[in-house]
Design an enzyme around this catalytic site. Structure first.
Site, PDB file in Angstrom:
ATOM      1  N   TYR A  38       0.829  -1.214   0.000  1.00  0.00           N
ATOM      2  CA  TYR A  38       0.000   0.000   0.000  1.00  0.00           C
ATOM      3  C   TYR A  38       0.862   1.262   0.000  1.00  0.00           C
ATOM      4  O   TYR A  38       1.799   1.400   0.790  1.00  0.00           O
ATOM      5  CB  TYR A  38      -0.920   0.019   1.231  1.00  0.00           C
ATOM      6  CG  TYR A  38      -1.646   1.337   1.404  1.00  0.00           C
ATOM      7  CD1 TYR A  38      -2.669   1.700   0.529  1.00  0.00           C
ATOM      8  CD2 TYR A  38      -1.284   2.235   2.407  1.00  0.00           C
ATOM      9  CE1 TYR A  38      -3.314   2.916   0.657  1.00  0.00           C
ATOM     10  CE2 TYR A  38      -1.928   3.455   2.548  1.00  0.00           C
ATOM     11  CZ  TYR A  38      -2.942   3.791   1.670  1.00  0.00           C
ATOM     12  OH  TYR A  38      -3.572   4.992   1.787  1.00  0.00           O
ATOM     13  N   ASN A  86       1.387  11.167   6.078  1.00  0.00           N
ATOM     14  CA  ASN A  86       0.817  10.301   7.104  1.00  0.00           C
ATOM     15  C   ASN A  86       1.480  10.624   8.437  1.00  0.00           C
ATOM     16  O   ASN A  86       2.708  10.681   8.529  1.00  0.00           O
ATOM     17  CB  ASN A  86       1.046   8.824   6.777  1.00  0.00           C
ATOM     18  CG  ASN A  86      -0.209   8.164   6.243  1.00  0.00           C
ATOM     19  OD1 ASN A  86      -1.317   8.530   6.612  1.00  0.00           O
ATOM     20  ND2 ASN A  86      -0.033   7.192   5.367  1.00  0.00           N
ATOM     21  N   HIS A 131      -3.489  16.409  -1.921  1.00  0.00           N
ATOM     22  CA  HIS A 131      -3.897  16.495  -0.524  1.00  0.00           C
ATOM     23  C   HIS A 131      -3.736  17.902   0.066  1.00  0.00           C
ATOM     24  O   HIS A 131      -4.082  18.125   1.228  1.00  0.00           O
ATOM     25  CB  HIS A 131      -3.119  15.482   0.317  1.00  0.00           C
ATOM     26  CG  HIS A 131      -3.571  14.059   0.092  1.00  0.00           C
ATOM     27  ND1 HIS A 131      -3.513  13.448  -1.142  1.00  0.00           N
ATOM     28  CD2 HIS A 131      -4.106  13.141   0.942  1.00  0.00           C
ATOM     29  CE1 HIS A 131      -3.979  12.210  -1.038  1.00  0.00           C
ATOM     30  NE2 HIS A 131      -4.353  12.000   0.214  1.00  0.00           N
ATOM     31  N   ARG A 180     -11.545  28.807  48.733  1.00  0.00           N
ATOM     32  CA  ARG A 180     -11.318  27.638  49.572  1.00  0.00           C
ATOM     33  C   ARG A 180     -10.944  26.399  48.755  1.00  0.00           C
ATOM     34  O   ARG A 180     -10.166  25.555  49.203  1.00  0.00           O
ATOM     35  CB  ARG A 180     -12.583  27.362  50.385  1.00  0.00           C
ATOM     36  CG  ARG A 180     -12.385  26.380  51.500  1.00  0.00           C
ATOM     37  CD  ARG A 180     -13.664  25.869  52.152  1.00  0.00           C
ATOM     38  NE  ARG A 180     -14.844  26.677  51.980  1.00  0.00           N
ATOM     39  CZ  ARG A 180     -16.078  26.199  52.111  1.00  0.00           C
ATOM     40  NH1 ARG A 180     -16.268  24.918  52.400  1.00  0.00           N
ATOM     41  NH2 ARG A 180     -17.131  26.979  51.959  1.00  0.00           N
ATOM     42  N   GLU A 220     -12.218   5.316   5.197  1.00  0.00           N
ATOM     43  CA  GLU A 220     -11.805   5.945   6.458  1.00  0.00           C
ATOM     44  C   GLU A 220     -13.087   6.351   7.181  1.00  0.00           C
ATOM     45  O   GLU A 220     -13.506   7.504   7.155  1.00  0.00           O
ATOM     46  CB  GLU A 220     -10.873   7.120   6.156  1.00  0.00           C
ATOM     47  CG  GLU A 220      -9.588   6.613   5.501  1.00  0.00           C
ATOM     48  CD  GLU A 220      -8.867   7.645   4.667  1.00  0.00           C
ATOM     49  OE1 GLU A 220      -9.227   8.836   4.741  1.00  0.00           O
ATOM     50  OE2 GLU A 220      -7.947   7.256   3.922  1.00  0.00           O
TER      51      GLU A 220
END
Length: 520
Positions: free
Chosen positions: A55, A197, A85, A284, A413
């Protein structure tokens, strides 16, 4: 003398990453890292030469994983992936965040599991060392198949595309490469995928958030102690014996800091027998509230440092015959703690606003709205409007981005982390928190002067005097936005906390003794 850090070999901490970004430490590739890089790149070459289907090396990406790519096209494929991308939108992220992305990307690639060429890593190092920082749009990552869009923009200048910041000016990358006499690099098989990636966008926002939130929480304890003094509160709720009965580390640390900050205060001694039984929760319960935020911060710090030294590429190249296509790029391990820390930061601002409000009420000897002649003057009424607005804005930012997922890549995805949004909005909340703390500090410094001639502790008086170097006591109304901006800068550039820590060190007081893990 400048220290050296060995990418891919040494353990990268948040402090070291920030030191490399600031130029205090130099990141280098030593012989061991170079050997690992070259070995991994040779594995990829063998895969291509023997036509083994892996891949991203000789296949398409995402839903196109089953589309084969010929040997002669493997290099073109890597060039195209950076182009396709690069779909980020919005304003560019800060230069420091983009530089941290480069630093963390080099460290991950230098581990030797990504098949990147040595020349590619050397070019990224050139960008870091010359401060030629890529322009990276802030939006477009879903935080799952790596931070694909921002990492594509980050790496475009390597191939002569995209834009960079250099000496404060925005240029086309080709202009800067020509200026330095450099040519674009030629990506090898797998390299484009290795570059995009990973979680370096989420990670870099996490690194910066850990640093910024740390200083905000340190400041919150000091400022809260000053408000308590001005309101003649008691330090009894910070007793060590109480907190040993509920031993959360962050709570115990805050209680210790408050005890030391309030030790031997003339103001506190003056009202020992005042008859007040309890203070409001915002005074407090500082150890419980500030401490809970510190516990969340510590969780984020620990997970961020794991991610800093992780390989988040896909596929992982173990050898020419052993590759694993998995999901190490998925941002969920950071998305969840970033969302948790977002709530922690917002809550630190929430309780700070409540203390600011208490200072204005005209109780326990303080004048109404912290000014003697109100009516003609509005006093410190309106700065608290700003904290109220910022606190509410922070609440709206607390919806966890990681609770949402929208499928991408035609369902390949089908679950994404949205961690990039988690990281960005945490830093937005911290932006607001710095202003909220600045307004409390402005108000506390005003209020504490109404206790004169009594003095607080040496530590808190030093903090007060430091603020007075920049902002004076207000006898009447003025443009308080100017004061707020000046004090906010002391919070955001860390100088307020560093001044206080420096004075404490001079007095041989370690506010965080025994809790060194809460540092950056």
């Amino acid at each position: 003398m400048q220290q050296e850090f060995y990418y891919g070999i040494d353990h990268l901490t948040i402090g070291t990453a920030l030191a490399i970004a600031s130029g205090k430490t130099k990141g280098v590739l030593n012989h061991a890292a170079i050997a690992n890089i070259q070995k991994s790149q040779q594995h990829v070459q063998e895969i291509v030469e023997h036509n083994k289907t892996v891949y991203g090396i000789n296949t398409g990406f995402g839903v196109l994983a089953n589309k084969p790519v010929s040997e002669e096209d493997t290099r073109i494929l890597q060039h195209k992936i950076l182009q396709s991308h690069s779909v980020g939108v919005g304003e560019p992220i800060g230069v420091e965040i983009a530089k941290l992305m480069l630093i963390t990307k080099v460290h991950a690639l230098a581990r030797g599991y990504s098949g990147a060429q040595l020349t590619t890593l050397q070019r990224i190092l050139w960008h870091i060392e010359q401060n030629v920082i890529p322009v990276v749009p802030e939006k477009g990552s879903v935080g799952a198949s790596g931070d694909l869009a921002p990492l594509a923009h980050l790496c475009l200048p390597l191939i002569g595309l995209g834009e960079v910041f250099y000496k404060g000016v925005r240029y086309r990358s080709t202009e800067i490469l020509q200026q330095f006499g450099l040519a674009p690099i030629q990506l090898g098989p797998k390299e484009g995928l290795a570059l995009i990636n990973g979680t370096q966008f989420i990670l870099s926002f996490a690194v910066k958030a850990v640093q910024r939130l740390h200083y905000c929480l340190e400041a919150a304890d000091i400022i809260g102690a000053m408000s308590l003094e001005a309101l003649t509160g008691t330090k009894a709720p910070f007793d060590e014996r109480l907190h040993k009965l509920r031993p959360f580390a962050g709570n115990e640390l805050v209680a210790q800091r408050l005890r030391l900050l309030l030790h031997q205060s003339d103001i506190m001694q003056s009202h020992v027998d005042c008859g007040r039984v309890q203070d409001p929760y915002s005074l407090r319960c500082m150890p419980q509230v500030h401490g809970a935020s510190r516990n969340a911060w510590l969780h984020l710090k620990q997970l961020t440092e794991i991610e800093l030294n992780s390989v988040t590429d896909n596929p992982i190249i173990l050898s020419a015959d052993d590759t694993i296509s998995g999901g190490n790029f998925h941002g969920q391990p950071l998305a969840l703690p970033l969302d948790y820390a977002c709530i922690a930061a917002a809550e630190a601002g929430n309780i700070s606003d409540r203390r600011t409000y208490l200072l204005l009420e005209g109780k326990w000897g303080l004048p109404l709205l912290l000014m003697k002649n109100v009516g003609l003057n509005s006093g410190f009424m309106i700065p608290q409007y700003t904290t109220a607005a910022l606190v509410t804005e922070n609440k709206t930012l607390c919806f966890p981005a990681s609770a949402d997922s929208i499928p991408t890549s035609l369902g390949q995805e089908d679950h994404v982390s949205m961690g990039s949004i988690s990281g960005r909005k945490l830093n937005q909340v911290i932006d607001n928190l710095e202003y909220i703390l600045a307004i409390e500090l402005l108000s506390a410094c005003q209020a504490i002067e109404f206790r004169r001639p009594l003095k607080s502790t040496e530590l808190l008086e030093s903090a007060h005097d430091y603020v007075r170097e920049f902002v004076s006591f207000a006898e009447e109304d003025r443009i308080f936005a100017d004061d707020i901006d000046k004090i906010k800068r002391l919070i955001s550039d860390f100088s307020f906390v560093e001044h206080c820590n420096g004075f404490a060190k001079l007095k041989k007081i370690n506010l965080n003794e025994g809790y060194e893990g809460f540092g950056v």
